[in-house]
Scaffold this motif. Structure first.
Motif, PDB file in Angstrom:
ATOM      1  N   LEU A 149       0.483  -1.138   0.198  1.00 19.09           N
ATOM      2  CA  LEU A 149      -0.129   0.112   0.131  1.00 19.09           C
ATOM      3  C   LEU A 149       0.997   1.290   0.269  1.00 19.09           C
ATOM      4  O   LEU A 149       1.819   1.966   0.594  1.00 19.09           O
ATOM      5  CB  LEU A 149      -0.684  -0.161   1.370  1.00 19.09           C
ATOM      6  CG  LEU A 149      -1.867  -1.175   1.513  1.00 19.09           C
ATOM      7  CD1 LEU A 149      -2.742  -1.554   2.771  1.00 19.09           C
ATOM      8  CD2 LEU A 149      -3.293  -0.652   0.373  1.00 19.09           C
ATOM      9  N   ALA A 150       0.987   2.184  -1.445  1.00 16.46           N
ATOM     10  CA  ALA A 150       1.609   3.083  -0.805  1.00 16.46           C
ATOM     11  C   ALA A 150       0.984   4.410   0.157  1.00 16.46           C
ATOM     12  O   ALA A 150       1.942   5.237   0.335  1.00 16.46           O
ATOM     13  CB  ALA A 150       1.738   3.392  -2.382  1.00 16.46           C
ATOM     14  N   THR A 151       0.140   4.312   0.338  1.00 18.09           N
ATOM     15  CA  THR A 151      -0.471   4.708   1.743  1.00 18.09           C
ATOM     16  C   THR A 151      -0.126   4.789   2.744  1.00 18.09           C
ATOM     17  O   THR A 151      -0.431   5.749   3.959  1.00 18.09           O
ATOM     18  CB  THR A 151      -1.940   5.316   1.384  1.00 18.09           C
ATOM     19  OG1 THR A 151      -2.844   4.516   2.027  1.00 18.09           O
ATOM     20  CG2 THR A 151      -2.384   6.218   0.064  1.00 18.09           C
ATOM     21  N   VAL A 152       0.673   3.453   3.071  1.00 20.21           N
ATOM     22  CA  VAL A 152       0.006   3.599   4.096  1.00 20.21           C
ATOM     23  C   VAL A 152       2.084   2.873   4.671  1.00 20.21           C
ATOM     24  O   VAL A 152       2.986   1.839   3.937  1.00 20.21           O
ATOM     25  CB  VAL A 152       0.093   2.100   4.725  1.00 20.21           C
ATOM     26  CG1 VAL A 152      -0.052   1.574   5.795  1.00 20.21           C
ATOM     27  CG2 VAL A 152      -1.746   2.545   4.878  1.00 20.21           C
ATOM     28  N   THR A 153       2.525   3.280   5.538  1.00 17.75           N
ATOM     29  CA  THR A 153       4.067   3.347   5.990  1.00 17.75           C
ATOM     30  C   THR A 153       4.104   1.762   6.910  1.00 17.75           C
ATOM     31  O   THR A 153       3.207   1.939   7.961  1.00 17.75           O
ATOM     32  CB  THR A 153       4.702   4.577   6.768  1.00 17.75           C
ATOM     33  OG1 THR A 153       4.638   5.643   5.986  1.00 17.75           O
ATOM     34  CG2 THR A 153       6.372   4.278   6.964  1.00 17.75           C
ATOM     35  N   GLN A 154       4.521   1.427   5.989  1.00 13.05           N
ATOM     36  CA  GLN A 154       5.596  -0.266   7.215  1.00 13.05           C
ATOM     37  C   GLN A 154       6.209  -0.077   7.433  1.00 13.05           C
ATOM     38  O   GLN A 154       7.894  -0.232   6.750  1.00 13.05           O
ATOM     39  CB  GLN A 154       4.814  -1.309   6.336  1.00 13.05           C
ATOM     40  CG  GLN A 154       3.333  -1.328   5.697  1.00 13.05           C
ATOM     41  CD  GLN A 154       3.192  -2.582   4.748  1.00 13.05           C
ATOM     42  OE1 GLN A 154       3.175  -3.095   5.441  1.00 13.05           O
ATOM     43  NE2 GLN A 154       2.201  -2.435   3.974  1.00 13.05           N
ATOM     44  N   ILE A 155       6.816  -0.810   9.314  1.00 12.31           N
ATOM     45  CA  ILE A 155       8.368  -1.156   9.096  1.00 12.31           C
ATOM     46  C   ILE A 155       7.874  -2.095  10.486  1.00 12.31           C
ATOM     47  O   ILE A 155       6.895  -2.189  10.976  1.00 12.31           O
ATOM     48  CB  ILE A 155       8.588   0.308  10.712  1.00 12.31           C
ATOM     49  CG1 ILE A 155       8.436   0.630  11.928  1.00 12.31           C
ATOM     50  CG2 ILE A 155       8.860   1.089   9.330  1.00 12.31           C
ATOM     51  CD1 ILE A 155       8.583   2.303  12.256  1.00 12.31           C
ATOM     52  N   HIS A 156       9.136  -2.299  11.010  1.00  2.10           N
ATOM     53  CA  HIS A 156       9.127  -3.362  12.052  1.00  2.10           C
ATOM     54  C   HIS A 156       9.681  -2.872  12.805  1.00  2.10           C
ATOM     55  O   HIS A 156      10.438  -1.980  12.928  1.00  2.10           O
ATOM     56  CB  HIS A 156      10.293  -4.584  11.566  1.00  2.10           C
ATOM     57  CG  HIS A 156      10.373  -5.716  12.289  1.00  2.10           C
ATOM     58  ND1 HIS A 156      11.467  -5.826  13.654  1.00  2.10           N
ATOM     59  CD2 HIS A 156       9.851  -6.968  12.245  1.00  2.10           C
ATOM     60  CE1 HIS A 156      10.793  -6.967  14.278  1.00  2.10           C
ATOM     61  NE2 HIS A 156      10.340  -7.506  13.820  1.00  2.10           N
ATOM     62  N   SER A 157       9.002  -3.142  14.232  1.00  6.32           N
ATOM     63  CA  SER A 157       9.452  -2.882  15.855  1.00  6.32           C
ATOM     64  C   SER A 157      10.729  -2.332  15.494  1.00  6.32           C
ATOM     65  O   SER A 157      11.151  -1.303  16.419  1.00  6.32           O
ATOM     66  CB  SER A 157       8.943  -3.520  16.647  1.00  6.32           C
ATOM     67  OG  SER A 157       9.671  -4.929  16.455  1.00  6.32           O
ATOM     68  N   ALA A 158      11.873  -3.721  14.818  1.00  4.60           N
ATOM     69  CA  ALA A 158      13.068  -3.442  15.309  1.00  4.60           C
ATOM     70  C   ALA A 158      13.358  -1.824  14.621  1.00  4.60           C
ATOM     71  O   ALA A 158      14.915  -1.405  15.051  1.00  4.60           O
ATOM     72  CB  ALA A 158      13.708  -4.078  14.224  1.00  4.60           C
ATOM     73  N   GLN A 159      12.509  -1.378  13.281  1.00  2.00           N
ATOM     74  CA  GLN A 159      13.656  -0.038  13.124  1.00  2.00           C
ATOM     75  C   GLN A 159      12.465   1.286  13.553  1.00  2.00           C
ATOM     76  O   GLN A 159      12.191   2.533  13.630  1.00  2.00           O
ATOM     77  CB  GLN A 159      12.679   0.002  11.891  1.00  2.00           C
ATOM     78  CG  GLN A 159      13.349  -1.175  10.994  1.00  2.00           C
ATOM     79  CD  GLN A 159      12.548  -0.885   9.561  1.00  2.00           C
ATOM     80  OE1 GLN A 159      11.826  -1.996   9.822  1.00  2.00           O
ATOM     81  NE2 GLN A 159      13.471  -0.618   8.336  1.00  2.00           N
ATOM     82  N   TYR A 160      11.436   0.897  14.605  1.00  2.72           N
ATOM     83  CA  TYR A 160      10.617   1.752  15.549  1.00  2.72           C
ATOM     84  C   TYR A 160      11.891   2.696  16.473  1.00  2.72           C
ATOM     85  O   TYR A 160      12.802   2.121  17.125  1.00  2.72           O
ATOM     86  CB  TYR A 160       9.434   1.626  16.418  1.00  2.72           C
ATOM     87  CG  TYR A 160       8.622   2.458  17.269  1.00  2.72           C
ATOM     88  CD1 TYR A 160       8.301   3.663  16.555  1.00  2.72           C
ATOM     89  CD2 TYR A 160       8.873   2.467  18.497  1.00  2.72           C
ATOM     90  CE1 TYR A 160       7.004   4.440  17.473  1.00  2.72           C
ATOM     91  CE2 TYR A 160       8.154   3.195  19.398  1.00  2.72           C
ATOM     92  CZ  TYR A 160       8.168   4.171  18.138  1.00  2.72           C
ATOM     93  OH  TYR A 160       7.426   5.141  19.976  1.00  2.72           O
ATOM     94  N   ARG A 161      11.652   4.350  16.071  1.00  2.00           N
ATOM     95  CA  ARG A 161      12.162   4.765  17.848  1.00  2.00           C
ATOM     96  C   ARG A 161      11.386   5.754  18.346  1.00  2.00           C
ATOM     97  O   ARG A 161      11.598   5.093  19.705  1.00  2.00           O
ATOM     98  CB  ARG A 161      14.085   5.672  17.027  1.00  2.00           C
ATOM     99  CG  ARG A 161      14.697   4.874  15.791  1.00  2.00           C
ATOM    100  CD  ARG A 161      15.605   4.224  17.379  1.00  2.00           C
ATOM    101  NE  ARG A 161      16.045   2.684  15.991  1.00  2.00           N
ATOM    102  CZ  ARG A 161      16.302   1.927  16.006  1.00  2.00           C
ATOM    103  NH1 ARG A 161      15.119   1.310  15.911  1.00  2.00           N
ATOM    104  NH2 ARG A 161      16.674   1.030  15.347  1.00  2.00           N
ATOM    105  N   ASN A 162      10.556   6.396  17.882  1.00  5.51           N
ATOM    106  CA  ASN A 162       9.715   6.878  18.852  1.00  5.51           C
ATOM    107  C   ASN A 162       8.933   7.653  17.889  1.00  5.51           C
ATOM    108  O   ASN A 162       8.715   7.922  16.649  1.00  5.51           O
ATOM    109  CB  ASN A 162      10.569   8.455  19.302  1.00  5.51           C
ATOM    110  CG  ASN A 162      11.908   9.037  18.169  1.00  5.51           C
ATOM    111  OD1 ASN A 162      10.934   9.849  17.947  1.00  5.51           O
ATOM    112  ND2 ASN A 162      12.691   9.217  18.297  1.00  5.51           N
ATOM    113  N   PRO A 163       7.584   8.434  17.915  1.00 11.09           N
ATOM    114  CA  PRO A 163       7.013   8.554  17.437  1.00 11.09           C
ATOM    115  C   PRO A 163       6.888   9.512  17.253  1.00 11.09           C
ATOM    116  O   PRO A 163       6.138   9.562  15.768  1.00 11.09           O
ATOM    117  CB  PRO A 163       5.579   8.859  19.232  1.00 11.09           C
ATOM    118  CG  PRO A 163       6.113   8.784  20.034  1.00 11.09           C
ATOM    119  CD  PRO A 163       7.409   8.206  20.465  1.00 11.09           C
TER     120      PRO A 163
END
Length: 446
Positions: A149-163
Motif C-alpha cells: 500500500l503506497a499510502t501506508v508506511t510499514q516498519i518492523h519494531s526493530a526500526q521503530y525509535r519514537n512517535p
C-alpha cells in the motif's frame, strides 16, 4: 592493521551479552580465545531498539553475578544505553579479548586437521572451537500477508525509535508481546490513535505482594523449566518495565484509548481482517495471570512468608466495547491508518555457517548449546537449556556450561600416550596447542 592468518583455540562470534559472558568463563578457565564483533559491544542495545526501551527485568535480576549496575536502584529497570554500558564495563573488568569492527563472513570445517576456518573482513582465522554468540534477534520478520500500500508506511519494531518518526495519522501495531504492547502504549500516550492486534500471550503481573514477577518465577522453579509447555510454542509474553514497571492490562489500555483487535488474518487492498479470537486471547492471558497469583499465594502460605496481601490485583477492569463488540475488518484508509508496525519477532540467519549444524529450517541442532557439529557451540538463544536462557543471567549460566565442555574437550585433545610422553621427555614438552599460537595481539576491548 589487517589480520594475518591467525590461529586460536576458541573463537567467539558476537560481543553482546552472550559473547561477553562466554569470554568471562573462558578467561576463568584459562582457555586462549578471541571474540569478534562486527560493530560495537552490545551494539543491538544501542541502535536496534526504540529510544525509551528499558530492560524487562529489574536491575537486581537482569545482570551478571559479578557486577551490579552502577548508580541504579536494584529494583529499577535499566535503560537500553545503561545496559550497553554495563556490558562494556563488564568486559573491561576482566580485559576481555574482544576485537570490534570485524565481520565473520564464513565458517567451515578445516580439512585434514581439527577445527574450523573462518573468513572475516580482516582475513582468515583458524580455531579449534567456535562459539556462535550472535543471539536470536538477527532478521526482523514481517509476515507475507503484509500489504503493498503506497499510502501506508510499514516498519518492523526493530526500526521503530519514537512517535516523532511516524507520519500523521493512526497506527496499527501487529503483535502484543512485550515490544508491541510497549510501543502501542507509547504511541497512544503521544496522542496517536492506535489499533493493537492481540494474539496468544502470557500476561504475568509486574509485581505481586511486594515481589517482582522475576522473583516469583525464580522461587516457583519456572525459570528452570527445560522445555516449552505443549500449546505454548507460539505464545509471547506481555510484560513491561516502562515508567518504573507496571502490569500489562489490555482492558486498561483499551479504556485509555487503544482499540484492541484480534490476530491479524489477511489484507485485501486497504482492508485488513482479524480473527474473531480477541476475547479468547484476552481470557487465556487472564488465566495465566491469575494462575501465577494463585501459585504465589500458595507459596507464601506454604513457607510462612510475611508478605502483604494484595486483593486488588485480582480486580480486572470491565470489558471495553472493542472486546465485547470486536472489529473483524478495518479499512485502513477510512480509519486514517498511515502506519503499520510489525512487532512480529525475529528469525536467525546462519547463511554464513557452512557446517553441518542446522536443521532443515535453518535452526541450530544442539543440546544445551553443544552443537551436533563437534567443536561448534551456540549461546544466547531462547530455551537453550531452560526458560531463563532468554534473560541476561540465564545467558551467563549457559555460557559457563559451554566453557566447561570446551575445557573437557581440550583435555582430550591434549592427551598423549606413553610413547608420546617418553618422546616428549627427550625432545621437550609440547602441546597440541603449541602449533596454534595467536600470531596477532588482539587482547583488550577495542
Amino acid at each position: 592493521m589487517p589480520f594475518e592468518t591467525t590461529h586460536i583455540d576458541t573463537l567467539v562470534i558476537g560481543a553482546g551479552q552472550a559473547g561477553v559472558a562466554m569470554s568471562e568463563h573462558l578467561s576463568r578457565q584459562g582457555v586462549p580465545h578471541l571474540v569478534l564483533e562486527r560493530s560495537r559491544i552490545a551494539e543491538a542495545w544501542r541502535t536496534a531498539r526504540w529510544d525509551s526501551l528499558v530492560a524487562n527485568g529489574p536491575a537486581w535480576h537482569d545482570r551478571f553475578p559479578g557486577l551490579e549496575f552502577e548508580g541504579l536502584d536494584p529494583d529499577a529497570f535499566a535503560a537500553k544505553d545503561q545496559v550497553a554500558d554495563y556490558f562494556e564495563a563488564y568486559a573491561r573488568k576482566f580485559n576481555a579479548p574482544i576485537r570490534t569492527g570485524v565481520e565473520v563472513r564464513k565458517v567451515e570445517r578445516t580439512v585434514g586437521r581439527p577445527g574450523f576456518t573462518l573468513e572475516t573482513s580482516e582475513g582468515r582465522i583458524e580455531a579449534l572451537h567456535v562459539v556462535v554468540a550472535t543471539g536470536p534477534f538477527q532478521q526482523p520478520v514481517i509476515p507475507p500477508i503484509a500489504p503493498e500500500l503506497a499510502t501506508v508506511t510499514q516498519i518492523h519494531s526493530a526500526q521503530y525509535r519514537n512517535p516523532n518518526q511516524l507520519p500523521e495519522g493512526a497506527v496499527l501495531v501487529v503483535g502484543a508481546g512485550s515490544s508491541g504492547v510497549q510501543i502501542a502504549d507509547e504511541l497512544q500516550r503521544a496522542g496517536k490513535q492506535v489499533y493493537l492486534s492481540v494474539g496468544a500471550h502470557d500476561r504475568p503481573p509486574r509485581a505481586y505482594r511486594n515481589r517482582d514477577f522475576c522473583w516469583w518465577l525464580g522461587v516457583l522453579g519456572e525459570w528452570d523449566a527445560e522445555a516449552v509447555k505443549p500449546g505454548k510454542e507460539h505464545v509471547t509474553i506481555a510484560v513491561s518495565g516502562a515508567r518504573g514497571g507496571h502490569t500489562v492490562d489490555f482492558r486498561r489500555l483499551a479504556h485509555e484509548g487503544i482499540t484492541l483487535v484480534g490476530l491479524t488474518k489477511s489484507f485485501n487492498a486497504s482492508v485488513v481482517t482479524f480473527e474473531d479470537n480477541l476475547a479468547e486471547n484476552i481470557a487465556r492471558g487472564d488465566e495465566n495471570y491469575l494462575a501465577l497469583l494463585d501459585a504465589a499465594d500458595a507459596y507464601i502460605a506454604r513457607n510462612g512468608l510475611d508478605l502483604p496481601l494484595e486483593p486488588e490485583a485480582r480486580q480486572l477492569p470491565p470489558d471495553p466495547h472493542c472486546l465485547t463488540q470486536p472489529i473483524l475488518a478495518l479499512d485502513l484508509v477510512d480509519a486514517g491508518v498511515t502506519t503499520i508496525i510489525w512487532a512480529t519477532g525475529y528469525s536467525v540467519d546462519y547463511s554464513w555457517l557452512n557446517v553441518d549444524a542446522l536443521n532443515t529450517n535453518g535452526k541450530p541442532r544442539h543440546q544445551r548449546g553443544v552443537s551436533s557439529e563437534p567443536g561448534l557451540y551456540f549461546v544466547g538463544l531462547p530455551w537453550l537449556s531452560r526458560r531463563g536462557s532468554a534473560f541476561i543471567w540465564g545467558v551467563w549460566h549457559d555460557a559457563r556450561h559451554i566453557a566447561d565442555h570446551i575445557v573437557k574437550q581440550r583435555t582430550y585433545l591434549a592427551y598423549r600416550d606413553a610413547s608420546q610422553r617418553q618422546d616428549g621427555d627427550v625432545q621437550g614438552k609440547t602441546s597440541v596447542h603449541d602449533s596454534h599460537p595467536l600470531k596477532t595481539s588482539l587482547t583488550g576491548v577495542r
